[in-house]
Design a protein around this motif. Structure first.
Motif, PDB file in Angstrom:
ATOM      1  N   LYS A  32      -1.389  58.966  10.833  1.00  0.00           N
ATOM      2  CA  LYS A  32      -1.270  60.457  11.209  1.00  0.00           C
ATOM      3  C   LYS A  32      -2.844  60.933  11.160  1.00  0.00           C
ATOM      4  O   LYS A  32      -3.356  60.668  10.021  1.00  0.00           O
ATOM      5  N   ARG A  74       2.674  53.994   9.690  1.00  0.00           N
ATOM      6  CA  ARG A  74       2.439  54.902  10.911  1.00  0.00           C
ATOM      7  C   ARG A  74       1.153  55.693  10.449  1.00  0.00           C
ATOM      8  O   ARG A  74       0.770  56.170   9.387  1.00  0.00           O
ATOM      9  N   VAL A 133      -4.519  57.477  16.689  1.00  0.00           N
ATOM     10  CA  VAL A 133      -3.267  57.480  16.173  1.00  0.00           C
ATOM     11  C   VAL A 133      -2.174  57.098  17.284  1.00  0.00           C
ATOM     12  O   VAL A 133      -1.004  56.589  16.756  1.00  0.00           O
TER      13      VAL A 133
END
Length: 282
Positions: free
Chosen positions: A61, A59, A82
């Motif tokens: 960020k 993920r 993102v």
């Protein structure tokens, strides 16, 4: 008889040494990003800087952006990245290797804009925004990977061979400082919350943090943003402190101002003072 000689010190320390000291002192504090960019620009001029993290699961960020381009455009690029574009980043395989422990701890990743980037990706992030060169460095950390990108715009020209030499020496240090800063922020989230000291924090918390009228009209996040506005935080510092995007800070502030019927920081301060007076009388 042999004489012991102390090596002579340079007459003047390097110009960047003071900036490095200030960056180190600001670790964990809202002022860290500004000091870091002063250090970096002392070493090699940079027009646009965007820093991200990747979790072990992949993920992305956004941590922070500093740029000479309009703020709204810089924030949009970070949001787009993102939001899904990161999967098309030609560095993605290297970042995955770092996340999985298959690569070295720190890698500087030079790529050719014309041959290594997908044309649509290059147009969206580079050509439309006058970005003509990029130096990237990624470092494996406990929480995943820190990914730092440093760009030049058309007016500054591409990085020279001397620039690349300096970047090769200094970017691992810069990335380590960024990683240490955000590690401190995670472990000590209260660090650096109030430039003016505990008294101001206490008074503001007594009316905003505890949702005293009229601040009871606000959501928790809106109150958190207003409290930091009153403490003198910039939007970038608020975003860093709360772990949200600068654009979100703007949105929360606008919503809060609308609910409170104020238009400026001074009006917000007057409202807070009035609430403090009512609380002290009560």
């Amino acid at each position: 008889m042999r004489q012991n000689r102390t090596p002579a010190l340079a007459a003047e320390p390097p110009e960047w040494l003071h900036d490095l000291t200030e960056v180190t002192k600001a670790l964990g504090e809202p002022a860290f990003v500004d000091h870091l960019m002063r250090l970096l620009n002392r070493i090699v001029p940079v027009d646009h800087c965007a820093v991200f993290t990747f979790s072990p699961e992949g993920r992305a960020k956004h941590l922070f952006t500093q740029s000479k381009m309009p703020k709204s455009r810089a924030e949009r690029l970070a949001s787009d990245y993102v939001g899904g574009y990161f999967a098309d980043d030609p560095h993605f395989a290297t970042l995955a290797g770092l996340r999985q422990g298959a690569s070295s701890a720190t890698e500087i990743i030079p790529l050719d804009l014309k041959s290594d980037y997908d044309p649509a990706y290059r147009q969206h992030f580079f050509e439309r925004n006058d970005l003509i060169d990029k130096a990237s460095v990624a470092a494996a950390v406990e929480s995943g990977v820190v990914y730092c990108n440093f760009y030049r715009m058309g007016g500054s020209g591409r990085y020279s061979p001397e620039d690349w030499r300096r970047l090769t020496h200094f970017l691992p240090l810069v990335t380590s400082l960024i990683a240490a800063h955000y590690k401190m922020r995670r472990e000590h989230p209260a660090a650096g919350q109030a430039p003016e000291g505990g008294g101001a924090r206490s008074l503001i918390h007594s009316v905003i943090g505890r949702a005293a009228p009229p601040f009871d009209r606000l959501t928790t996040r809106e109150r958190e943003v207003c409290a930091r506005v009153l403490l003198g935080f910039t939007s970038e510092a608020i975003a860093l402190d709360l772990g949200i995007a600068p654009s979100s800070v703007t949105t929360y502030r606008k919503r809060a101002y609308h609910k409170l019927g104020v238009a400026t920081q001074n009006e917000l301060f007057s409202l807070c003072l009035a609430a403090i007076e009512r609380a002290s009388v009560g």
